[in-house]
Scaffold this motif. Structure first.
Motif, PDB file in Angstrom:
ATOM      1  N   ARG A 237       0.895  -1.146   0.068  1.00 52.92           N
ATOM      2  CA  ARG A 237      -0.119   0.037   0.078  1.00 52.92           C
ATOM      3  C   ARG A 237       0.941   1.167  -0.105  1.00 52.92           C
ATOM      4  NH1 ARG A 237      -2.236  -0.594   4.309  1.00 52.92           N
ATOM      5  NH2 ARG A 237      -0.776   0.944   5.238  1.00 52.92           N
TER       6      ARG A 237
ATOM      7  N   GLU B  40      -5.968   6.530   4.574  1.00 49.20           N
ATOM      8  CA  GLU B  40      -5.919   5.192   4.486  1.00 49.20           C
ATOM      9  C   GLU B  40      -4.811   4.451   5.396  1.00 49.20           C
ATOM     10  OE1 GLU B  40      -8.451   2.910   4.131  1.00 49.20           O
ATOM     11  OE2 GLU B  40      -9.827   4.563   3.551  1.00 49.20           O
TER      12      GLU B  40
ATOM     13  N   VAL C  84      -6.214  -0.221   0.861  1.00 50.86           N
ATOM     14  CA  VAL C  84      -7.117   0.621   0.061  1.00 50.86           C
ATOM     15  C   VAL C  84      -6.306   1.852  -0.465  1.00 50.86           C
ATOM     16  CG1 VAL C  84      -9.006   2.260   0.436  1.00 50.86           C
ATOM     17  CG2 VAL C  84      -8.954   0.204   1.832  1.00 50.86           C
ATOM     18  N   GLU C  85      -6.364   1.850  -1.804  1.00 54.67           N
ATOM     19  CA  GLU C  85      -5.366   2.829  -2.349  1.00 54.67           C
ATOM     20  C   GLU C  85      -5.635   4.239  -2.118  1.00 54.67           C
ATOM     21  OE1 GLU C  85      -5.452   1.680  -6.614  1.00 54.67           O
ATOM     22  OE2 GLU C  85      -4.083  -0.046  -6.219  1.00 54.67           O
TER      23      GLU C  85
ATOM     24  N   GLU D 158      -6.170  -3.701   5.681  1.00 53.81           N
ATOM     25  CA  GLU D 158      -6.729  -3.671   4.496  1.00 53.81           C
ATOM     26  C   GLU D 158      -5.993  -2.946   3.487  1.00 53.81           C
ATOM     27  OE1 GLU D 158     -11.511  -3.354   5.428  1.00 53.81           O
ATOM     28  OE2 GLU D 158     -10.313  -1.559   5.928  1.00 53.81           O
TER      29      GLU D 158
END
Length: 185
Positions: free
Chosen positions: A54, A126, A115-116, A113
């Motif tokens: 990420r 994020e 999440v971009e 998670e």
């Protein structure tokens, strides 16, 4: 009263060390549920891999005038998350386990998670959320390990300290971004 500084005499320690030598670092004195610890460390490993990916994505995708400071933080954090993954994998092997690097099911094993985010603000948010998840997860793991596995606990605590720094960095970036946005508006 004995002048012996050990709780166990050295002769007993030497005898125990000769037993089950194929278990390497896992001696008779290891008190934790080894398989459960390996599972916890593999979940942490998955978390660190997801966070590395990420942060790398955010590093390459962040653009614009205000993104330069964030990009530097994203890259630094990606490198540190990779180092955490390496520490965890090494410890898993020391415990006689196999580090799970398989991309299959990586997100389901991870606490965080992937999440971009659509823009710089969302990317930072994020990352901050993921750091907060890691902080709570790793704190619980450290408490669970307690004195049963002080080596794994110390590794988790070292990672936890750095995750707290990352969260602080992301919160600062978010605050700074808000100031830039409000002065530009």
């Amino acid at each position: 009263m004995s002048k012996q500084p050990f709780l166990t005499d050295i002769k007993t320690i030497r005898e125990r060390a000769r037993q089950h030598i194929e278990q390497g670092a896992v001696t008779e004195g290891y008190e934790a549920d080894r398989e459960n610890v390996i599972d916890l460390l593999n979940a942490a490993l998955a978390t660190e891999i997801v966070c590395t990916l990420r942060y790398k994505s955010h590093y390459f995708m962040a653009d614009g005038f205000t993104a330069s400071i964030a990009k530097a933080e994203f890259l630094e954090h990606a490198e540190q998350e990779q180092q955490h993954a390496d520490w965890l994998a090494e410890r898993i092997v020391q415990l006689g386990g196999a580090p799970n690097f398989s991309p299959e099911g990586l997100l389901s094993r991870s606490h965080a998670e992937y999440v971009e985010g659509e823009n710089l603000r969302e990317m930072i948010k994020e990352d901050l959320i993921a750091e907060r998840i890691a902080i709570d997860s790793y704190r619980e793991i450290a408490n669970y390990l307690g004195e049963k596995d002080p080596t794994s606990r110390r590794i988790i605590e070292d990672i936890l300290a750095q995750e707290e720094e990352h969260a602080d960095d992301m919160a600062g970036l978010l605050e700074g971004l808000g100031k830039v946005e409000s002065s530009a508006g």
